[in-house]
Design a protein around this motif. Structure first.
Motif, mmCIF file in Angstrom:
data_model
loop_
_atom_site.group_PDB
_atom_site.id
_atom_site.type_symbol
_atom_site.label_atom_id
_atom_site.label_comp_id
_atom_site.label_asym_id
_atom_site.label_seq_id
_atom_site.Cartn_x
_atom_site.Cartn_y
_atom_site.Cartn_z
ATOM 1 N N HIS A 82 0.754 -1.077 -0.108
ATOM 2 C CA HIS A 82 0.046 0.047 0.041
ATOM 3 C C HIS A 82 0.808 1.290 0.157
ATOM 4 O O HIS A 82 1.840 1.206 0.593
ATOM 5 C CB HIS A 82 -1.008 0.090 1.102
ATOM 6 N N VAL A 83 0.427 2.206 -0.631
ATOM 7 C CA VAL A 83 1.230 3.652 -0.710
ATOM 8 C C VAL A 83 1.749 3.925 0.422
ATOM 9 O O VAL A 83 2.803 4.746 0.810
ATOM 10 C CB VAL A 83 0.354 4.673 -1.452
ATOM 11 N N ILE A 84 0.880 4.031 1.552
ATOM 12 C CA ILE A 84 1.245 4.400 3.054
ATOM 13 C C ILE A 84 2.513 3.880 3.367
ATOM 14 O O ILE A 84 3.495 4.387 4.060
ATOM 15 C CB ILE A 84 0.248 3.883 3.893
ATOM 16 N N TYR A 85 2.840 2.517 2.982
ATOM 17 C CA TYR A 85 4.198 1.811 3.418
ATOM 18 C C TYR A 85 5.340 2.018 2.150
ATOM 19 O O TYR A 85 6.329 1.364 2.554
ATOM 20 C CB TYR A 85 3.946 0.738 3.614
ATOM 21 N N GLU A 86 5.185 3.211 1.344
ATOM 22 C CA GLU A 86 6.072 3.229 0.570
ATOM 23 C C GLU A 86 7.472 3.570 1.297
ATOM 24 O O GLU A 86 7.425 4.241 2.539
ATOM 25 C CB GLU A 86 5.508 4.019 -0.758
ATOM 26 N N PRO A 87 8.714 3.269 0.866
ATOM 27 C CA PRO A 87 10.071 3.586 1.317
ATOM 28 C C PRO A 87 9.988 4.967 1.880
ATOM 29 O O PRO A 87 10.671 5.273 2.965
ATOM 30 C CB PRO A 87 10.998 3.255 0.346
ATOM 31 N N GLY A 88 9.494 6.095 0.924
ATOM 32 C CA GLY A 88 9.812 7.335 1.490
ATOM 33 C C GLY A 88 8.883 7.795 2.769
ATOM 34 O O GLY A 88 9.197 9.109 3.231
ATOM 35 N N HIS A 89 7.938 6.770 3.110
ATOM 36 C CA HIS A 89 7.026 7.392 3.973
ATOM 37 C C HIS A 89 7.359 6.320 5.154
ATOM 38 O O HIS A 89 7.536 6.885 6.475
ATOM 39 C CB HIS A 89 5.537 7.183 3.672
ATOM 40 N N HIS A 90 7.394 5.313 5.077
ATOM 41 C CA HIS A 90 8.110 4.239 5.975
ATOM 42 C C HIS A 90 9.193 3.599 5.556
ATOM 43 O O HIS A 90 9.179 2.548 4.677
ATOM 44 C CB HIS A 90 6.776 3.185 6.287
ATOM 45 N N ALA A 91 10.323 3.968 6.035
ATOM 46 C CA ALA A 91 11.506 3.494 5.505
ATOM 47 C C ALA A 91 11.539 2.231 6.316
ATOM 48 O O ALA A 91 10.889 1.683 7.205
ATOM 49 C CB ALA A 91 12.671 4.418 6.271
ATOM 50 N N ASP A 92 12.623 1.492 5.989
ATOM 51 C CA ASP A 92 12.907 0.123 6.220
ATOM 52 C C ASP A 92 12.956 -0.139 7.942
ATOM 53 O O ASP A 92 12.459 -1.067 8.509
ATOM 54 C CB ASP A 92 14.088 -0.330 5.723
ATOM 55 N N GLY A 93 13.670 0.992 8.197
ATOM 56 C CA GLY A 93 13.578 1.101 9.997
ATOM 57 C C GLY A 93 12.421 0.839 10.726
ATOM 58 O O GLY A 93 12.161 0.450 11.631
ATOM 59 N N ALA A 94 11.230 1.512 10.293
ATOM 60 C CA ALA A 94 10.058 1.364 10.605
ATOM 61 C C ALA A 94 9.428 -0.073 10.781
ATOM 62 O O ALA A 94 8.837 -0.334 11.726
ATOM 63 C CB ALA A 94 8.889 2.302 9.833
ATOM 64 N N PHE A 95 9.698 -0.764 9.700
ATOM 65 C CA PHE A 95 9.431 -2.222 9.881
ATOM 66 C C PHE A 95 10.224 -3.023 10.948
ATOM 67 O O PHE A 95 9.641 -3.706 11.698
ATOM 68 C CB PHE A 95 9.676 -2.966 8.566
#
Length: 141
Positions: A82-95
């Motif tokens: 989903h676009v909400i979790y694109e790298p520019g909004h949720h970087a890998d560190g968020a995961f």
């Protein structure tokens, strides 16, 4: 807050709201998805390496809430493709933080996500590789 900031904030909120209505299907005549039903259609590309390993780890630790292919599950958890979790909004560190520490509800109404015990940093990295591969295959960069 100055007037320009207020207008920008209001505009951003409107865009997010309209986007959510569009993405989640603001058609009032359509029935809400049944609990556990997939929330997004996800194309799964051929997987190899870390992404293939991540798919197995995801299946064992994440799919019960986020769906078999990160498509989300009604009443359970949001789609990660989903676009909400694109790298520019949720970087890998968020995961990494989400798995290790859990996440307070902020984009969706599924409630808080608890930490996922027993998943190593290396396994989280492979899960991220899998999710990012799915995202790219579905036009989310």
């Amino acid at each position: 807050m100055n007037a320009r900031s207020a207008v920008l904030l209001g505009s951003a909120a409107l865009i997010v709201a309209l986007g959510a209505v569009y993405i989640l299907g603001g058609d009032e005549d359509r029935a809400a998805p049944a609990s556990g039903e997939a929330l997004a259609a996800v194309t799964v590309p051929p997987l190899s390496g870390a992404a293939a390993e991540g798919a197995e780890i995801f299946s064992a630790n994440c799919a019960s809430c986020h769906g078999a292919n990160a498509e989300g599950r009604a009443g359970e958890g949001p789609p990660l493709v989903h676009v909400i979790y694109e790298p520019g909004h949720h970087a890998d560190g968020a995961f990494f933080l989400a798995v290790a520490q859990g996440v307070r509800q902020h984009h969706w109404t599924f409630g808080n996500m608890p930490p996922v015990a027993g998943v190593s940093l290396d396994e989280i990295a492979r899960i991220v590789a899998y999710v990012r591969t799915l995202q790219r295959a579905n036009g989310i960069e």
